[in-house]
Design a protein around this motif. Structure first.
Motif, PDB file in Angstrom:
ATOM      1  N   SER A   7       0.838  -1.195   0.000  1.00 28.64           N
ATOM      2  CA  SER A   7       0.000   0.000   0.000  1.00 28.64           C
ATOM      3  C   SER A   7       0.875   1.247   0.000  1.00 28.64           C
ATOM      4  N   VAL A   8       0.301   2.355  -0.462  1.00 30.87           N
ATOM      5  CA  VAL A   8       1.012   3.627  -0.509  1.00 30.87           C
ATOM      6  C   VAL A   8       0.179   4.641   0.264  1.00 30.87           C
ATOM      7  N   VAL A   9       0.806   5.336   1.227  1.00 37.10           N
ATOM      8  CA  VAL A   9       0.134   6.363   2.019  1.00 37.10           C
ATOM      9  C   VAL A   9       0.744   7.704   1.643  1.00 37.10           C
ATOM     10  N   GLY A  10      -0.100   8.659   1.231  1.00 40.10           N
ATOM     11  CA  GLY A  10       0.372   9.974   0.824  1.00 40.10           C
ATOM     12  C   GLY A  10       1.003  10.737   1.983  1.00 40.10           C
ATOM     13  N   ALA A  11       1.887  11.664   1.642  1.00 36.18           N
ATOM     14  CA  ALA A  11       2.552  12.492   2.654  1.00 36.18           C
ATOM     15  C   ALA A  11       1.511  13.297   3.425  1.00 36.18           C
ATOM     16  N   VAL A  12       1.668  13.401   4.718  1.00 35.98           N
ATOM     17  CA  VAL A  12       0.820  14.164   5.633  1.00 35.98           C
ATOM     18  C   VAL A  12      -0.612  13.614   5.672  1.00 35.98           C
ATOM     19  N   ALA A  13      -0.824  12.378   5.237  1.00 38.59           N
ATOM     20  CA  ALA A  13      -2.146  11.760   5.327  1.00 38.59           C
ATOM     21  C   ALA A  13      -2.420  11.379   6.775  1.00 38.59           C
ATOM     22  N   VAL A  14      -3.667  11.550   7.197  1.00 36.39           N
ATOM     23  CA  VAL A  14      -4.069  11.170   8.553  1.00 36.39           C
ATOM     24  C   VAL A  14      -4.858   9.868   8.438  1.00 36.39           C
ATOM     25  N   PRO A  21      -4.607  -4.058   1.576  1.00 36.83           N
ATOM     26  CA  PRO A  21      -3.441  -4.279   0.716  1.00 36.83           C
ATOM     27  C   PRO A  21      -3.662  -3.691  -0.685  1.00 36.83           C
ATOM     28  N   ASN A  22      -2.572  -3.276  -1.314  1.00 39.75           N
ATOM     29  CA  ASN A  22      -2.581  -2.801  -2.702  1.00 39.75           C
ATOM     30  C   ASN A  22      -3.498  -1.599  -2.920  1.00 39.75           C
ATOM     31  N   LEU A  36      -3.888  -0.893  -6.699  1.00 43.72           N
ATOM     32  CA  LEU A  36      -2.712  -1.331  -7.457  1.00 43.72           C
ATOM     33  C   LEU A  36      -2.888  -2.787  -7.869  1.00 43.72           C
ATOM     34  N   TRP A  37      -2.400  -3.146  -9.041  1.00 47.58           N
ATOM     35  CA  TRP A  37      -2.434  -4.531  -9.478  1.00 47.58           C
ATOM     36  C   TRP A  37      -1.302  -4.798 -10.453  1.00 47.58           C
ATOM     37  N   VAL A  47       0.785  -1.434 -11.513  1.00 48.00           N
ATOM     38  CA  VAL A  47       0.201  -0.430 -12.398  1.00 48.00           C
ATOM     39  C   VAL A  47      -0.643   0.520 -11.561  1.00 48.00           C
ATOM     40  N   ILE A  48      -0.437   1.825 -11.717  1.00 51.79           N
ATOM     41  CA  ILE A  48      -1.237   2.813 -11.014  1.00 51.79           C
ATOM     42  C   ILE A  48      -1.963   3.668 -12.056  1.00 51.79           C
TER      43      ILE A  48
END
Length: 59
Positions: A7-14, A21-22, A36-37, A47-48
């Motif tokens: 998983s990807v968490v954006g900067a400054v995300a709460v 997952p993904n 994502l897959w 791929v995003i």
């Protein structure tokens, strides 16, 4: 709370809830933006993109 694998968490995300997952999340509070897959057509790992050449469903 937990952040799922790949998983990807954006900067400054709460993050106030579990992130599956993904998934790409961002914002305050963090909300899912994309899934994502792996792309079976181009052979690359993740791929995003919403490009029509890529698979439309997670593999």
């Amino acid at each position: 709370m937990s952040v799922g694998e790949n998983s990807v968490v954006g900067a400054v995300a709460v993050v106030t809830r579990n992130v599956p997952p993904n998934t790409v999340v961002a914002g305050n509070p963090a909300k899912p933006l994309r899934t994502l897959w792996a792309c079976p057509k181009c052979g690359y790992g993740t791929v995003i993109s919403r490009n029509p050449k890529h698979a439309t469903k997670p593999a």
